[in-house]
Write a protein that holds these residues in place. Structure first.
Motif, PDB file in Angstrom:
ATOM      1  N   GLY A 288       0.775  -1.226   0.000  1.00  0.00           N
ATOM      2  CA  GLY A 288       0.000   0.000   0.000  1.00  0.00           C
ATOM      3  C   GLY A 288       0.805   1.274   0.000  1.00  0.00           C
ATOM      4  N   VAL A 289       2.144   1.203   0.011  1.00  0.00           N
ATOM      5  CA  VAL A 289       2.933   2.439   0.069  1.00  0.00           C
ATOM      6  C   VAL A 289       3.111   3.070  -1.309  1.00  0.00           C
ATOM      7  CG1 VAL A 289       4.184   1.784   2.142  1.00  0.00           C
ATOM      8  CG2 VAL A 289       5.131   1.199  -0.105  1.00  0.00           C
ATOM      9  N   GLY A 290       2.668   2.390  -2.362  1.00  0.00           N
ATOM     10  CA  GLY A 290       2.730   3.011  -3.682  1.00  0.00           C
ATOM     11  C   GLY A 290       3.801   2.468  -4.596  1.00  0.00           C
ATOM     12  N   LYS A 291       4.244   1.254  -4.348  1.00  0.00           N
ATOM     13  CA  LYS A 291       5.301   0.687  -5.202  1.00  0.00           C
ATOM     14  C   LYS A 291       4.821   0.528  -6.638  1.00  0.00           C
ATOM     15  CE  LYS A 291       5.691  -3.006  -2.668  1.00  0.00           C
ATOM     16  NZ  LYS A 291       4.654  -2.637  -1.689  1.00  0.00           N
TER      17      LYS A 291
ATOM     18  N   ASP B  53      -4.466  -5.578  -2.416  1.00  0.00           N
ATOM     19  CA  ASP B  53      -4.748  -6.444  -1.275  1.00  0.00           C
ATOM     20  C   ASP B  53      -5.152  -5.665  -0.027  1.00  0.00           C
ATOM     21  OD1 ASP B  53      -4.333  -8.722  -2.698  1.00  0.00           O
ATOM     22  OD2 ASP B  53      -2.303  -9.096  -1.946  1.00  0.00           O
ATOM     23  N   VAL B  54      -4.603  -4.480   0.122  1.00  0.00           N
ATOM     24  CA  VAL B  54      -4.914  -3.680   1.310  1.00  0.00           C
ATOM     25  C   VAL B  54      -6.406  -3.358   1.372  1.00  0.00           C
ATOM     26  CG1 VAL B  54      -4.564  -1.404   2.362  1.00  0.00           C
ATOM     27  CG2 VAL B  54      -2.604  -2.716   1.534  1.00  0.00           C
ATOM     28  N   VAL B  55      -7.041  -3.281   0.218  1.00  0.00           N
ATOM     29  CA  VAL B  55      -8.481  -3.019   0.162  1.00  0.00           C
ATOM     30  C   VAL B  55      -9.257  -4.317   0.015  1.00  0.00           C
ATOM     31  CG1 VAL B  55     -10.307  -1.917  -1.210  1.00  0.00           C
ATOM     32  CG2 VAL B  55      -8.152  -0.709  -0.770  1.00  0.00           C
ATOM     33  N   ARG B  56      -8.767  -5.231  -0.801  1.00  0.00           N
ATOM     34  CA  ARG B  56      -9.528  -6.449  -1.087  1.00  0.00           C
ATOM     35  C   ARG B  56      -9.718  -7.302   0.167  1.00  0.00           C
ATOM     36  NH1 ARG B  56      -8.376 -11.894  -2.917  1.00  0.00           N
ATOM     37  NH2 ARG B  56     -10.187 -12.670  -4.080  1.00  0.00           N
TER      38      ARG B  56
END
Length: 946
Positions: A28-31, A379-382
């Motif tokens: 989730g950090v934007g990679k 994945d952080v949302v799913r």
């Protein structure tokens, strides 16, 4: 962004140029967002770019995907694509061969004390001239056919399939080693046409275990070739690179660590999205933890009332759903979280009817990534969306997954209408539908679906290691998403096994068989598949145990019977092998391949008539059975029925115009018929089909030696030795010996001697290499070393070779040990010319003649013997007049010439009294060489005409 952009502006040869970046940070950090922006920057500067995520599970899949993506950008990796297609075809043949009635397995793979006859037949492909030229020359018999047959058997045993070439063997056994050099060559060609090529590997925390070693080797090593300087590699994953793999190179990797937003960055993004109410901003900062993907997701909802801010929902995802005012969009967002990924077709199958046209809205959400028309949630949302649905209504959760499973089942069934059943696992579309169907059944009803899912993993293991890894991860994903402890345990177990550095497939099968969970049919299948892997790697006892365990559960399992039979044959237990094959044929009498297998085992047992009956039956059952035709042809050839052999081989090549073994076998038949040019043509074709291995290229070189075409023979042998060594150093000794004799024929004796030294250092059992070196040592005046080499050759477990005997006799003559020289010559001439009184008629007079004239005619005598050693292993003698003339130019004495001509006439008179026929090929060959030599000598005034 600036660092990446500036790096693209540097010279790839400059010291400050960075060619491997590693972006890392928590989920989730934007990679992904960052590397996608890098990709856009690279595009702006004219680069070719390829972005790969966790859809690839092996180096082969990665190369395939890179080739496909570059092709879409107008630069195809043509040679790689062609070789990859060959790999897929050959791998399919090898996998199909594991059954009892699909593709072929070369069952002739018996191990010591003797190679199987089927192995011997195949080995003769590489010994095409050996034993067929009835001569005393040095190259004839350079390789023990039984020894080479055992090597060929081991290669086939390692694959368990009838493949077209040793190239195919290597390609299927080690595709990464075979494909990567060609991939890099084509990639270099593409890189020459663009300023940059950027390869991005995202989600590397998942793909790293499968790709680490390969990427390290192409980035920093020279195992497969050199990576072009203007190719950049970008890795993006959650953790650090594995120090066990990358440790020596980490100082050359540019690390790009990412972290959550600072508060200022988060506030700036919210302001950009129009979220400025301080109460809303505080809630977003608290719920998101300043994680970029969640900040962006909440900002997209744009809450604008105190009520929404005061709502007590406890997670960012729950708040996002509550802030979405459109109930159809809210339901759609939840429904599309269920599949692992989706396209518009799947969206329309699961979205509420009222949201049918909202696909473009969903794709634009911050947590949705879109690649080539396939969308997936971050994945952080799913994960929290799945947890929310699973806990709120287990019944709706189960029904939703059942709907999705049925959707994928329907699509899979549609693929099955056009894809043959034996090709299902080779079809990417079928595999995708099957894996998604399995995932949703595991999520909806894990207890019921688990045994079938475990059985499917056995099929995945049969396909390839990348497929096995994908299915193992599928189980782990389903276990985590469905929160089922049993599936979670299996997923962890199989995922850990799939990371095994030695054998992914074997480790996965071990895990499957070590724990209860599969039904009986799945257990039997797993035993059979693992038994085959054991057999391929020569682990015979474990293979027998697995096949026997499968038969204990299912006594009429044909695959287990055939697998155990072939294992018995590898061990030399031919009767046990035949018993199992008899039973397999009793169970399935119409299985053509089982008859071919049994035919080869019967060949190994010396039961030629029964073997022929099996090959006949196989062809009767399947007229397109090219392996049966080629096998029958080999048997016909060994029995002297050359026209029947040629007819079978012509049929086999009409069926498969690229059947390497058939070309090589036909070359042998044509050679036996003295159709030299056609034989060379077919062996050339076999060598071209087997272009990356030395086997048939060296065989072609040997044929050219027999035809006296030394320069061409040298080029072919030299090319063979330029190829990587795929079967171990001993296999190269023969090729070095062939190149050595070609160089000797070209007058490069120093280089020839170096090659022969290398040949015997690789394999001290190659008796003919010692014989050849003996001749070179004699010519160099190193008589002690020469005699030692000839003795070594004659002490081998072979019949006495006339060339060795003549060579040792010459050494003893030059050492003035005349009695011993007479003995050696007499034995050699008796074998070669079939003259019972060879000692009195030829050997003694020859030694007396040379003894008298050596002191004054040493140069012409030495030149004549050297020429004799070269021409006596040929069947054609181009330039013979010139070469004899070069000996006469050394001005031998008239008495020496007259004596030599007298002995030649005496030998020819003896040969004329012997009948022609297939059993007197030595006689016919001797006459065909000695007669023109006598005519040349007479025409030069060396004596009266014969």
């Amino acid at each position: 962004m600036t660092a990446f952009r500036e790096n693209l502006g540097r010279d790839p040869e400059a010291d400050d140029y960075q060619f491997l970046f590693h972006v890392r940070g928590n989920a989730g950090v934007g990679k992904t967002s960052l590397v996608r922006q890098w990709e856009a920057v690279a595009h702006e500067q004219g680069a070719l770019t390829v972005y790969l995520d966790d859809s690839v599970h092996s180096a082969v899949e990665a190369m395939e995907e890179i080739g496909e993506r570059l092709g879409r950008q107008g630069l195809e990796l043509r040679r790689f694509g062609k070789l990859l297609t060959t790999f897929r075809q050959r791998d399919h043949e090898a996998q199909s061969a594991q059954g009892t009635g699909t593709a072929a397995e070369d069952g002739g793979a018996a191990q010591p004390p003797a190679a199987s006859l089927s192995g011997s037949l195949a080995a003769q492909v590489g010994l095409v001239g050996l034993g067929m030229v009835p001569v005393v020359g040095a190259v004839a018999g350079a390789v023990d056919p039984q020894q080479v047959a055992q090597g060929a058997d081991r290669l086939r045993a390692a694959l368990g399939a009838r493949l077209r070439s040793h190239d195919d063997v290597r390609l299927v056994m080690d595709p990464v080693r075979s494909l990567t050099p060609v991939f890099l060559e084509d990639l270099a060609e593409a890189a020459r046409r663009r300023p940059w090529v950027v390869l991005i590997f995202d989600v590397y925390e998942r793909t790293g275990p499968a790709l680490d070693e390969w990427l390290r080797d192409i980035a920093f090593g020279e195992v497969h070739g050199t990576l072009p300087a203007n190719v950049q590699i970008v890795l993006s994953g959650q953790g650090r690179l594995d120090a066990r793999c990358w440790g020596d190179w980490l100082d050359l990797v540019t690390e790009v660590p990412l972290d959550v937003f600072t508060e200022e960055e988060a506030r700036a993004l919210l302001a950009l999205r129009g979220v400025t109410d301080e109460r809303v901003v505080e809630v977003v900062l608290r719920l998101s933890g300043r994680l970029p993907v969640l900040v962006h997701t909440l900002a997209q909802a744009r809450p604008d009332s105190a009520q929404t801010v005061d709502d007590p929902s406890g997670t960012a995802v729950e708040r996002f759903l509550k802030w979405e005012m459109d109930p159809s969009r809210r339901a759609t967002a939840l429904a599309c979280a269920l599949p692992l990924q989706f396209d518009e077709d799947l969206y329309r199958a699961i979205a509420p009817p009222e949201a049918a046209e909202q696909y473009s809205w969903l794709r634009r959400l911050a947590f949705v990534t879109d690649q080539a028309g396939r969308c997936r949630y971050h994945d952080v949302v799913r994960v929290p969306m799945l947890r929310l649905q699973r806990t709120q209504s287990p019944a709706r959760w189960r029904a939703a997954h059942e709907l999705l499973a049925e959707t994928f089942r329907t699509w899979r069934a549609q693929r099955e209408e056009v894809v043959p059943v034996e090709d299902h696992w080779d079809d990417a579309g079928w595999r995708e539908h099957r894996s998604n169907e399995t995932y949703h059944r595991l999520c909806g009803d894990p207890r019921r679906a688990l045994p079938e899912a475990l059985a499917e993993i056995v099929h995945a293991c049969e396909h390839e290691s990348g497929t096995a890894r994908r299915w193992a991860r599928l189980l782990a994903q389903a276990g985590a998403d469905g929160a089922d402890e049993g599936v979670v345990a299996w997923g962890e177990r199989l995922t850990a096994a799939s990371r095994d550095d030695g054998s992914t497939v074997m480790a996965v099968l071990d895990a499957l068989l070590a724990h209860p969970g599969m039904d009986s049919a799945g257990h039997v299948h797993a035993r059979v598949v693992r038994g085959r892997l054991h057999r391929r790697t020569q682990r015979h006892e474990p293979a027998i145990r697995d096949f026997s365990a499968a038969l204990a559960l299912e006594p009429q399992n044909g695959d287990a019977l055939v697998g155990r039979a072939l294992t018995h044959e590898q061990r030399g237990n031919l009767e046990d092998a035949l018993a199992d094959l008899d039973e397999a044929i009793r169970i399935r009498p119409d299985g053509a391949w089982n008859h071919v297998y049994r035919g080869h085992v019967r060949l190994a047992a010396g039961r030629h008539a029964e073997a022929l009956a099996d090959f006949d039956r196989a062809v009767e059952l399947d007229p397109e059975q090219d392996w049966a035709l080629a096998s029958r042809a080999g048997l016909h050839r060994t029995r002297g029925r050359l026209q029947e052999a040629l007819a079978d081989l012509d049929r086999a090549l009409r069926i498969d115009p690229e059947y390497m073994w058939a070309y090589a076998e036909r070359s042998r038949c044509l050679w036996r018929l003295q159709r030299w040019d056609e034989a060379v043509r077919d062996m050339t074709r076999a060598a071209d089909l087997d272009s990356a291995s030395e086997w048939h290229r060296a065989s072609l070189a040997e044929l050219l030696l027999f035809l006296g075409r030394h320069a061409e023979a040298f080029r072919e042998a030299d090319q063979a030795l330029a190829d990587p060594d795929e079967t171990g150093p001993r296999s190269r000794a023969w090729t070095y010996a062939v190149r050595a004799w070609a160089q000797h024929g070209l007058g490069r004796d120093a280089e020839a001697l170096a090659d022969l030294d290398h040949a015997v250092s690789l394999d001290d059992s190659y008796w003919s290499a010692f014989e050849m070196r003996g001749w070179l040592h004699w010519e160099a005046g190193r008589l002690t070393e020469a005699e030692r080499d000839f003795n070594r050759a004659l002490s081998a477990e072979h019949r006495l070779d006339p060339g060795c005997l003549v060579g040792r006799g010459v050494v003893r003559l030059y050492a003035q040990r005349y009695g011993e020289a007479v003995d050696d010559f007499a034995r050699a001439f008796t074998i070669q010319f079939g003259i019972p009184e060879a000692e009195d008629e030829i050997a003694s007079p020859l030694v007396e003649l040379l003894k008298e004239h050596l002191p004054t005619n040493r140069a012409p005598i030495t030149a004549a013997i050297r020429l004799g050693a070269l021409v006596t292993h040929q069947v054609q003698w181009p330039g013979l007049t010139r070469r004899v003339g070069s000996v006469l130019a050394l001005r031998p004495s008239p008495r020496l010439l007259l004596g030599g001509i007298g002995l030649l006439r005496r030998v020819l008179a003896e040969l004329d009294e012997q009948p022609d026929g297939p059993d007197n090929r030595r006689t016919a060959w001797s006459r065909s060489l000695l007669s023109p030599i006598l005519r040349i000598l007479s025409s030069r005034g060396a004596g009266p005409p014969p």
